[in-house]
Design an enzyme around this catalytic site. Structure first.
Site: not given
Ligand SMILES: CC(=O)N[C@H]1[C@@H](OP(=O)(O)OP(=O)(O)OC[C@H]2O[C@@H](n3ccc(=O)[nH]c3=O)[C@H](O)[C@@H]2O)O[C@H](CO)[C@@H](O)[C@@H]1O
Ligand SMILES: C=C(OP(=O)(O)O)C(=O)O
Length: 454
Positions: A39-40, A113, A137, A326, A348
């Site tokens: 998915k990611n 997202r 989520c 995850d 995280v």
């Molecule tokens: C669709 C997808 O790929 N989802 C994955 C992606 O989510 P996603 O890409 O949303 O996760 P991020 O790595 O960006 O987020 C990690 C942390 O950084 C923080 N943050 C992020 C962006 C930002 O602009 N500001 C900020 O503060 C978030 O709130 C969080 O605490 O990576 C996460 C961490 O491996 C996984 O749990 C999710 O499954």
């Molecule tokens: C947090 C997750 O996904 P998403 O970033 O799409 O919400 C997840 O796959 O567990």
């Protein structure tokens, strides 16, 4: 499996979010499941197709609702999506990419997202982009400040709307020097998808290096991008004028693989996860071994089962190559069956233990510490996001009436219900189809006893 009201789709995918399952647990889950593309990665590779001048083919695309959301958003922007030359493959033709109507974009608000990753590709192709409010989520605040700061460095102008954001690039997009405050997966992908066609060189420091990001880099390189990485989370991107389509088989879904592995441990079953590979799961496999699990790595997948009684472990979630956030939810179900006191530190997200309340209702002994347990500096300094769950086991689980809060928490509820004796009703299971393909078929193939209630 019985479909009591026919609401479940015939392909075994979960139906609407209101759907419920009646699960009779207490039996080991045993058999084989196949995992497809991650998915990611898949959802991001679909967005990358906008950047090409020719069609792209993506293989091993899972039938999950996040893919449906991204497909629909691509289609409202004029990308033609058609089946490819093998099962699970799709062709994305961006020849007629165009701005979409606001109402069509708004219809995708709160669903996933991924829309935030449309920014760079749409700015390059159309000079503007409208992005709806994001979903995904609810496991913390999940701000997009790193994304917007990076886009501004490329020269984008960002305007906040009552719902969503509007972006433009009056002077085009130029390569930038970007240092992420934290190795965010999404922000790293944002930079990659924007930099590949921005003029000049982009240097990205403190980048995330998850295997799915490396696979996205492979996709972009197939399209004609020039991307190299250096030690210490540095990625260099040399912008190019044109990109073509790609033909790519997506990396396997290591989150789904880890979920089924935990299900085997929790229920004392034996599950062969076809398509899982060792390299991308090294960290998870180490934990499986420490907790008293056994794995047998084969060319076409990995077999998971217990090696004896499960033992308590301490784990800390982290960015790659650490233990992925995850993975902790299904593992915690297995830890309720381990002897001793396990600790899971979540570093995280700030709110990712909500799902444990249902496990406690079923008899698990889990104490959540909202401000964490650990004092002093951490390896990855965060903004006080740490939480800790202390799990004492083994505790027998008994069936209960529970409601799924999010994707991974939901999967864990289903596995807990299958570990428990007696009958559980698990509400709101539709969310799980965001990330698990053909969940009902797979559960049935593993011998799970359940009915779909609607
Ligand atoms: C669709 C997808 O790929 N989802 C994955 C992606 O989510 P996603 O890409 O949303 O996760 P991020 O790595 O960006 O987020 C990690 C942390 O950084 C923080 N943050 C992020 C962006 C930002 O602009 N500001 C900020 O503060 C978030 O709130 C969080 O605490 O990576 C996460 C961490 O491996 C996984 O749990 C999710 O499954
Ligand atoms: C947090 C997750 O996904 P998403 O970033 O799409 O919400 C997840 O796959 O567990």
């Amino acid at each position: 499996m019985t479909l009591l009201n026919g609401l479940a789709s015939t392909d075994g995918r979960t139906g609407g979010s209101g759907e419920a399952l009646a699960i009779r647990g207490g039996q080991p889950l045993s058999g084989r499941v196949d995992v497809k593309g991650a998915k990611n990665l898949v959802t991001k590779a679909m967005v990358a197709a906008i950047l090409g001048e020719t069609p792209s083919t993506l293989r091993d695309v899972p039938d999950i609702s996040d893919v449906s959301v991204v497909r629909s958003l691509l289609e409202v922007h004029g990308v033609r999506v058609t089946p490819g030359d093998e099962d699970g493959s799709f062709v994305f033709d961006p020849a007629d990419v165009a701005s979409a109507h606001m109402e069509e974009i708004d219809a995708h608000a709160g669903a996933s997202r991924i829309p935030i990753l449309f920014c760079g590709p749409l700015l390059h192709q159309l000079g503007q982009a409208f992005i709806p409010d994001l979903g995904g989520c609810r496991i913390g605040d999940r701000p997009i400040d790193f994304h917007l700061d990076a886009l501004r460095k490329f020269g984008a102008v960002v305007e906040k709307l009552p719902s969503g954001i509007r972006l433009s690039a009056p002077n085009g997009l130029r390569g930038a020097n970007i240092h992420l405050p934290y190795p965010s997966v999404g922000a790293t992908e944002q930079v990659l998808l924007t930099a590949v066609r921005s003029s000049g060189i982009t240097e990205l420091r403190n980048a995330a290096i998850e295997p799915e990001i490396m696979d996205l880099i492979a996709v972009l390189q197939k399209m004609g991008a020039i991307i190299s990485y250096e030690p210490n989370r540095v990625i260099l991107i040399e912008g190019v004028d044109r990109l073509s389509g790609y033909d790519h088989r997506a990396i396997f879904d290591r989150n789904e693989a880890a979920s089924w592995a935990s299900a085997a441990l929790a229920t004392d079953g034996e599950i062969f996860v076809a398509g899982a590979r060792q390299q991308e799961m090294l960290t998870f496999l180490n934990v499986v071994r420490k907790v008293g699990g056994d794995f047998n790595i084969r060319e076409d997948g990995i077999l998971f089962r217990r090696a004896g009684d499960l033992r308590a472990v301490t784990v800390e979630t982290d960015v790659h190559p650490g233990f992925m956030t995850d993975w902790q939810q299904p593992l915690i179900v297995a830890l309720t069956q381990a002897t001793g006191t396990s600790i899971v530190h979540e570093t995280v997200y700030e709110n990712r233990f909500g799902f444990t309340q249902a496990l406690v209702k079923m008899g698990a002994e889990i104490a959540v510490h909202p401000h964490g347990l650990q004092q002093g500096p951490r390896r990855v300094p965060r903004r006080n996001l740490e939480q800790a769950a202390v799990i004492t086991g083994p505790t027998p689980l008994t069936g209960a009436d529970i409601t799924v809060p999010d994707l991974r928490g939901g999967y864990s509820h289903v596995i807990a219900a299958l570990t428990a004796t007696g009958e559980s009703t698990v509400h709101n299971v539709g969310i799980i189809s965001r990330g698990y393909e053909k969940l009902y078929d797979k559960l049935a193939a593993l011998g799970a006893d359940f009915d779909v209630l609607g």
